[in-house]
Scaffold this active site. Structure first.
Site, PDB file in Angstrom:
ATOM      1  N   GLY A 268     -19.628 -17.516  35.461  1.00 16.78           N
ATOM      2  CA  GLY A 268     -19.885 -16.174  35.767  1.00 16.78           C
ATOM      3  C   GLY A 268     -20.920 -15.799  34.843  1.00 16.78           C
ATOM      4  N   ALA A 269     -20.743 -15.726  33.515  1.00 16.00           N
ATOM      5  CA  ALA A 269     -21.483 -15.501  32.545  1.00 16.00           C
ATOM      6  C   ALA A 269     -21.122 -15.950  31.296  1.00 16.00           C
ATOM      7  CB  ALA A 269     -21.402 -13.893  32.335  1.00 16.00           C
ATOM      8  N   MET A 270     -22.056 -15.834  30.446  1.00 17.77           N
ATOM      9  CA  MET A 270     -21.565 -16.189  28.773  1.00 17.77           C
ATOM     10  C   MET A 270     -21.915 -15.376  27.579  1.00 17.77           C
ATOM     11  SD  MET A 270     -20.585 -18.848  27.117  1.00 17.77           S
ATOM     12  CE  MET A 270     -20.579 -18.788  25.203  1.00 17.77           C
ATOM     13  N   ASN A 272     -22.796 -15.367  24.729  1.00 19.33           N
ATOM     14  CA  ASN A 272     -23.800 -15.653  23.336  1.00 19.33           C
ATOM     15  C   ASN A 272     -24.030 -14.585  22.301  1.00 19.33           C
ATOM     16  OD1 ASN A 272     -24.427 -18.132  24.663  1.00 19.33           O
ATOM     17  ND2 ASN A 272     -25.495 -16.929  25.978  1.00 19.33           N
ATOM     18  N   HIS A 304     -16.182  -7.916  30.252  1.00 17.91           N
ATOM     19  CA  HIS A 304     -15.537  -9.240  29.461  1.00 17.91           C
ATOM     20  C   HIS A 304     -16.605  -9.818  28.458  1.00 17.91           C
ATOM     21  CE1 HIS A 304     -13.110 -12.729  29.860  1.00 17.91           C
ATOM     22  NE2 HIS A 304     -14.441 -13.564  29.638  1.00 17.91           N
ATOM     23  N   GLU A 305     -17.851 -10.223  28.742  1.00 16.06           N
ATOM     24  CA  GLU A 305     -18.792 -10.695  27.936  1.00 16.06           C
ATOM     25  C   GLU A 305     -18.901  -9.791  26.731  1.00 16.06           C
ATOM     26  OE1 GLU A 305     -19.105 -13.679  28.739  1.00 16.06           O
ATOM     27  OE2 GLU A 305     -18.533 -13.709  30.985  1.00 16.06           O
ATOM     28  N   HIS A 308     -16.159  -9.912  24.280  1.00 13.29           N
ATOM     29  CA  HIS A 308     -15.954 -11.132  23.376  1.00 13.29           C
ATOM     30  C   HIS A 308     -16.917 -10.857  22.163  1.00 13.29           C
ATOM     31  CE1 HIS A 308     -14.258 -14.594  25.674  1.00 13.29           C
ATOM     32  NE2 HIS A 308     -15.060 -14.526  26.793  1.00 13.29           N
ATOM     33  N   GLU A 327     -10.052 -16.477  25.474  1.00 14.25           N
ATOM     34  CA  GLU A 327     -10.281 -16.010  26.830  1.00 14.25           C
ATOM     35  C   GLU A 327      -9.263 -15.035  27.439  1.00 14.25           C
ATOM     36  OE1 GLU A 327     -13.046 -16.144  28.211  1.00 14.25           O
ATOM     37  OE2 GLU A 327     -13.974 -17.434  26.941  1.00 14.25           O
TER      38      GLU A 327
HETATM   39  N1  0A1 Z   1     -17.064 -18.186  27.945  1.00 12.96           N
HETATM   40  C1  0A1 Z   1     -17.621 -17.736  29.171  1.00 12.96           C
HETATM   41  C2  0A1 Z   1     -17.343 -18.797  30.123  1.00 12.96           C
HETATM   42  C3  0A1 Z   1     -18.361 -19.993  30.252  1.00 12.96           C
HETATM   43  C4  0A1 Z   1     -17.999 -21.338  29.962  1.00 12.96           C
HETATM   44  C5  0A1 Z   1     -18.635 -22.292  29.801  1.00 12.96           C
HETATM   45  C6  0A1 Z   1     -19.808 -22.161  30.505  1.00 12.96           C
HETATM   46  O1  0A1 Z   1     -20.839 -23.168  30.628  1.00 12.96           O
HETATM   47  C7  0A1 Z   1     -21.252 -23.532  31.889  1.00 12.96           C
HETATM   48  C8  0A1 Z   1     -20.252 -20.798  30.628  1.00 12.96           C
HETATM   49  C9  0A1 Z   1     -19.485 -19.782  30.540  1.00 12.96           C
HETATM   50  C10 0A1 Z   1     -16.821 -16.617  29.564  1.00 12.96           C
HETATM   51  O2  0A1 Z   1     -15.501 -16.475  29.506  1.00 12.96           O
HETATM   52  O3  0A1 Z   1     -17.453 -15.729  30.368  1.00 12.96           O
HETATM   53 ZN    ZN Z   2     -14.719 -15.169  28.594  1.00  9.14          ZN
END
Ligand code: 0A1
Ligand code: ZN
Length: 881
Positions: A268-270, A272, A304-305, A308, A327
Site C-alpha cells: 500500500g505505502a511505506m 520512510n 497509517h504511514e 509510523h 505494525e
Molecule cells: N511498512 C509498510 C508496509 C510495507 C512493507 C514492505 C514493503 O515492501 C514492498 C512495502 C511496504 C506499512 O506498514 O505500511
Molecule cells: Zn505499517
C-alpha cells in the site's frame, strides 16, 4: 534475485551486531541502467567485541566497484566479496574507522520493486524489509541506527525533483546538464527507512504548524496533471497530524514531510522517514474516478504511514520478529483515527469483517503463525493479516483491560522510555505493566501463541434464586508446530439485556473478575454467576468485538432476534443479525447437500426490512446490516467439505427471499435516497450511497432488476454509484445484454486511466460461474493489463483467486491451473507479488474431495518447479505441509 538457501531465521538466535554505523553518507549518480552508489560509512566497534573482528555487511545482487578503508584502497586480501555479502576480513583495530563502498545498480532492470527501481520514469526506492542491501553493502538490520546524509546527482531536465529523507540542504548545477541536491536526516534510523525519489512530478503543497510551533512544509507529489486528485490525500495528512497530537501527544519532528505516489508498488505505502512512498491507488481520488471505499482507504493509509513516524520510526523494531511492534500498534492507531473521523460502530464492524475475512482463515490454516513469529524463511511473507490486524486487536485488548486513561499513560511511558531505540514486544508490554501494576504475563500469550481461541458459552437462569449463570469454556485449536496451547487471558465485554432492551444490573457476581462490563476469562472454565436478576436477561457477548475469538453460544434463536432488535451495543446488534443470517445459510447448505429443499426462517427478511427502514440508525450502518455474509465467510463457518457452488446458490436464494418479502419498502427507500445531493467524500454522503447501492442489489433480483441497475449505471454521477451498478449487473445478471453494454461503456470512458481500469478488471474477475476462468485468461491480453504492474495483477488475478469462489474453485481444476501458471510467471520478475498471490490456496484442505485434489496438484506443480524464489517456495511449502 534471491533464490532459496533453505535458511531459517530463529528469534532465539538474535544477537546484537559486532559493529554499528553511526553515520552514513550516500552519493547517488543516477543513471537508468548504471547508477553509481557511493557509501561512506563511519563504523564503530561495539564495546566488548575483539578488535579486528571481521565486519560482515549484507548485500543482494550487487556489483562492487571499490572499497576504501580509512582513506586507502582496500587490498584484495583484506576483503571477500560475494553478491550477497561483503566481508572485511581484518578491519582496523580502532574503535571507529571509515569505509567507502562503491556499487553499481541497474534501476531499470529491477522488476522486484525492492531496492532502487524505476516506475514510469521515476526513480524510487523500497527498502523494508531487506531492500537496502540491494543498494549498497550494509548492516541491513533494524537495530543498526544511523544518521544519513544523501547527495543525489541526476539529469536536470528529466529529474528536476530530487528527494530523500530528512531536511533539504544544498542544491546546485553540475556539468553536462546535471544537478544535485543534498538531504540530511538528523534522526538516527534503520536502513529500511531510507528513501530516495527522483523524477519530474507535479506537487500539491501546504503547511502545518505543530503544537509546539514548528512549521512543516508538506508536499504530495503525483504525475503532472493529477494534482487535483491529490487534494484529499493532503487533507487526510493534515487531519492525521493534528489527531496524533491530540490523541497521543505525538508531534512531527522535521521541517518537511513529503508523500510521493508511484504506479508500481508491491504494497500500500511505506513510512520512510519524512518521505513516504505510496502506491498511487492510495493517493489519487476524485468523484469521477474513486469510490467512497477508495477515499476511506486513502485517509486510513495516509494516516497509517504518518503515524509510523512515532510507532516505527522514532521507536523501531529490534529485529523483524518484532514487526507487530510497529505494525499492530500503528494499525490500532489508524483504526482509532478513522473511527474518530467517521462512525465508530460502522468502522468497528468493517474492521471485524476484514479480520474475519483475512486473519481468521490465516489463523485456521497452514500459514498460521503467532502475532510475533518465532521463525521465518522469508520475512516478506510475514506482512500478514495476523501481524497487522490481529496485532492491532491485541493492542486494543490492552486498552480494554487497562482502561483508556491508563492505556494512554502506558503509551506515554513507552514513548518516553524508548524514543530513539530499537525494541521488542517485551519492552512494549513492560511499559503497560509498570504503569498499571498489572501482571500481563498471561495476556502476552496473544503475541506468542497462534490460533483463534474459541469460547463455548451456555447460560442458566434460576428464577427462584434470581441468579443468571454463564458457563464459559475456552479452547485454542492446534496450529502448525504448536499442538498444545496454553490458556489465554480473554477480555470479554458483555451486557445482560432486560426485556425492555436496557442493560440490567446485578447485585453480586462471582466465578471470574468482572470489571467495567468485561469478564476476564483466564481459566479453562468459568461459571460466572450474577445474582439479583429478577427476570431472565438475554446475554450480549463480545461487545464491540473486545477479543478476536470465535463464540459458540447455546441459546434459543429468539435471543438473537431480540439482540438484533435491542442490543445497545451497535457492533453486537449487527453481529446478532449476522449470526442469524449465517446460521440460516449454513442450515440451507446442509439441507442442500442432503438433497432437501432449503428454506429460511421468516424473521431474517423481517429483521432486514426493520434495519433498512430504521431512520434512527445511520445509513452506513443499515447498509452493513443488510449485507449478507460473503461466500467465503460462509465457507469459513462451515469449515470442511466446501462446495462453493452450493454456497453461492444458497446465498443468492436468501438474497432473493429477502428482496421478494420487502420489495415495496426497499423500492421506496431506494427512491427516497435517489435525490442527487452532489458528491462529498464524507462519511454521511458515503453512508447514503452505501445504503442505496445495497438496496439496488436486492431490487436487482426482482422483475425488471437488470433494467433498474442499468439505469442506476447510466445516471451515476460518481464512481461509487457507477462501480456499484456495474457490480450488481455482473453479479446478478452476468449474461444480460445490458451488462455487456455497461462494461463496454465503462471501458470506453476509462481506458486511459489504469486505476479505474483496475476496477473494471476486478468486477469481471468476480463474475460468478465457470466461464470466468477463460474470461480472466483472455483479459490478461487486454491492452490495459500488464503482468509487470502489481495493481493490475492483483485486480485481475488476485481478485479472481481470492474473491471468486465459484470460478476459481471450478470443479475441473481449470481455475487452479491458470492460477499456478500465472503465479510461476510472476515469480520470475516479482517474487513478493507471486508469494502473496499464492496464499489464495491456503484453505485448500477445507474443500470437498474433487476440488481438494486439483488444488493440491496445482500447488505441487508450483513447488516442483526449479528456481523458485525464496518467497514463493516458503508459501507453497508451508501451504502443502
Ligand atoms: N511498512 C509498510 C508496509 C510495507 C512493507 C514492505 C514493503 O515492501 C514492498 C512495502 C511496504 C506499512 O506498514 O505500511
Ligand atoms: Zn505499517
Amino acid at each position: 534475485m534471491r533464490t532459496d538457501t533453505g535458511q531459517i531465521f530463529r528469534i532465539e538466535d538474535y544477537r546484537p551486531s559486532d559493529y554499528l554505523i553511526p553515520e552514513t553518507r550516500l552519493t547517488f549518480r543516477l543513471d537508468p541502467e548504471a547508477t553509481v552508489v557511493i557509501a561512506e560509512l563511519v563504523i564503530e566497534r561495539r564495546p566488548g567485541v575483539a578488535p579486528s573482528t571481521p565486519l560482515v555487511l549484507e548485500g543482494d545482487g550487487l556489483v562492487l566497484r571499490r572499497v576504501e578503508i580509512d582513506g586507502k584502497p582496500a587490498g584484495k586480501q583484506s576483503f571477500e566479496v560475494e553478491p550477497n555479502r561483503l566481508t572485511l576480513l581484518r578491519p582496523p583495530a580502532a574503535k571507529r574507522f571509515r569505509i567507502v563502498i562503491e556499487t553499481l545498480v541497474d534501476p531499470s532492470a529491477n522488476t522486484t520493486l525492492m531496492g532502487l527501481y524505476r516506475s514510469s520514469g521515476i526513480y524510487c526506492t523500497q527498502c523494508e524489509a531487506e531492500g537496502f542491501r540491494r543498494i549498497t553493502y550494509f548492516l541491513d538490520r533494524p537495530d543498526v541506527l544511523s544518521v544519513y546524509t544523501v547527495r543525489i546527482e541526476a539529469d536536470a531536465a528529466s529529474e528536476p525533483l530530487l528527494l530523500s529523507n530528512g531536511n533539504p540542504g544544498e542544491t546546485g548545477p553540475l556539468p553536462g546538464g546535471r544537478h544535485f541536491a543534498v538531504w540530511h536526516d538528523p534522526h538516527p534510523k534503520p536502513s529500511y527507512l531510507f528513501a530516495l525519489v527522483a523524477g519530474d512530478l507535479g506537487v500539491v503543497d501546504d503547511s502545518f504548524v505543530t503544537a509546539s510551533g514548528r512549521k512543516v512544509a508538506l508536499g504530495v507529489y503525483v504525475e503532472h496533471g493529477k494534482e487535483d486528485r491529490a487534494l484529499y490525500a493532503m487533507d487526510s495528512l493534515i487531519r492525521s497530524m493534528r489527531w496524533d497530537e491530540e490523541a497521543f501527544g505525538c508531534e512531527y519532528d522535521l521541517d518537511v514531510f513529503n508523500i510521493v505516489a508511484v504506479s508500481d508498488f508491491n504494497m500500500g505505502a511505506m513510512e520512510n522517514k519524512g518521505l513516504n512512498i505510496f502506491n498511487d491507488k492510495y493517493v489519487l481520488a476524485d468523484a469521477e474516478t474513486a469510490t467512497d471505499g477508495d477515499y476511506a482507504n486513502i485517509e486510513a493509509i495516509v494516516a497509517h504511514e504518518y503515524f509510523h513516524n512515532w510507532t516505527g520510526n522514532r521507536i523501531t523494531c529490534r529485529d523483524w520478529f518484532q514487526l507487530c511492534l510497529k505494525e499492530g500498534l500503528t494499525v490500532y492507531r489508524d483504526h482509532e483515527f478513522s473511527a474518530d473521523q467517521r462512525s465508530r460502530p460502522v468502522k468497528r464492524i468493517s474492521e471485524v469483517r476484514t479480520l474475519r475475512a483475512h486473519q481468521f482463515p490465516e489463523d485456521q490454516g497452514p500459514l498460521a503463525h503467532p502475532v510475533r513469529p518465532r521463525r521465518y524463511r522469508e520475512i516478506n511473507n510475514f506482512y500478514t493479516a495476523t501481524v497487522y490486524e490481529k496485532g492491532a486487536e491485541v493492542v486494543r485488548m490492552i486498552r480494554t483491560i487497562l482502561g483508556p486513561a491508563i492505556f494512554r499513560q502506558g503509551m506515554d511511558l513507552y514513548f518516553e522510555r524508548h524514543d530513539g531505540q530499537a525494541v521488542t514486544i517485551e519492552d512494549f508490554l513492560a511499559a503497560f505493566q509498570d504503569i498499571s501494576g498489572r501482571d500481563l504475563t498471561q495476556f502476552a500469550l496473544w503475541y506468542h501463541q497462534a490460533g483463534t481461541p474459541n469460547l463455548s458459552v451456555s447460560t442458566t437462569y434460576d428464577a427462584t434464586a434470581q441468579t443468571f449463570t454463564l458457563e464459559i469454556e475456552q479452547s485454542v485449536p492446534p496450529t502448525p508446530s504448536e499442538s498444545r496451547k496454553r490458556l489465554m487471558h480473554i477480555p470479554l465485554a458483555f451486557g445482560l439485556v432486560g426485556a425492555d432492551g436496557v442493560d440490567m444490573r446485578w447485585t453480586t457476581v462471582d466465578g471470574a473478575t468482572v470489571e467495567d462490563g468485561v469478564i476476564h476469562v483466564r481459566k479453562r472454565r468459568h461459571a460466572v454467576r450474577f445474582s439479583g436478576m429478577a427476570t431472565r436477561p438475554v446475554v450480549s457477548l463480545n461487545r464491540g468485538f473486545s477479543a478476536p475469538v470465535t463464540l459458540s453460544v447455546e441459546r434459543p434463536r429468539d435471543d438473537l432476534v431480540f439482540l438484533a432488535r435491542h442490543d445497545g451495543d451497535g457492533f453486537s446488534r449487527w453481529q446478532a443479525f449476522n449470526t442469524l443470517a449465517t446460521d440460516a445459510l449454513i442450515g440451507a447448505f446442509r439441507s442442500s447437500l442432503g438433497g432437501k429443499p432449503s428454506g429460511f426462517p421468516s424473521e431474517i427478511a423481517t429483521l432486514a426490512v426493520a434495519f433498512a427502514a430504521d431512520g434512527a440508525l445511520e445509513p452506513a450502518y443499515r447498509a452493513l446490516a443488510l449485507t449478507l455474509p460473503g461466500e467465503a465467510d460462509i465457507a469459513r463457518e462451515i469449515g470442511a467439505n466446501i462446495d462453493p457452488d452450493i454456497i453461492h446458490g444458497t446465498r443468492a436464494e436468501l438474497a432473493r427471499t429477502i428482496a421478494e418479502a420487502n420489495a415495496a419498502t426497499f423500492g421506496e427507500l431506494y427512491e427516497a435516497l435517489s435525490t442527487d445531493e452532489g458528491f462529498t467524500p464524507d462519511a454521511a454522503g458515503a453512508g447514503r450511497r452505501a445504503l442505496r447501492n445495497t438496496l439496488l442489489d436486492y431490487l436487482s433480483l426482482l422483475p425488471g432488476g437488470a433494467a433498474l441497475a442499468a439505469r442506476h449505471f447510466s445516471r451515476a454521477t460518481n464512481m461509487t454509484d457507477m462501480a456499484a451498478a456495474l457490480g450488481v449487473l455482473t453479479q446478478r445478471h452476468p449474461g444480460n445484454d445490458r451488462t455487456q453494454s455497461a462494461l463496454a461503456a465503462f471501458e470506453r470512458r476509462f481506458s486511459d486511466n489504469p486505476l479505474v481500469m483496475d476496477k473494471w478488471f476486478q468486477i469481471q474477475a468476480s463474475v460468478p460461474g465457470p466461464g470466468t476462468v477463460e474470461a480472466v485468461e483472455a483479459l490478461t491480453r487486454h491492452p490495459a493489463y500488464s503482468t509487470l504492474n502489481p495493481n493490475r495483477v492483483r485486480s485481475l488475478v488476485g481478485t479472481f483467486s481470492s474473491a471468486n469462489q465459484t470460478a476459481f474453485h471450478r470443479p475441473d481444476g481449470a481455475g487452479y491451473r491458470f492460477f499456478a501458471a500465472t503465479v510461476l510467471d510472476v515469480d520470475g520478475r516479482n517474487p513478493q507479488l507471486a508469494a502473496r498471490l499464492a496464499t489464495a490456496l491456503r484453505s485448500w484442505r477445507s474443500l470437498e474431495a474433487v476440488r481438494r485434489d486439483h488444488a493440491r496438484t496445482a500447488l505441487l506443480s508450483i513447488s516442483s518447479t526449479e528456481g523458485l524464489s525464496t518467497d514463493l517456495r516458503d508459501i507453497v511449502e508451508r501451504t502443502l505441509a
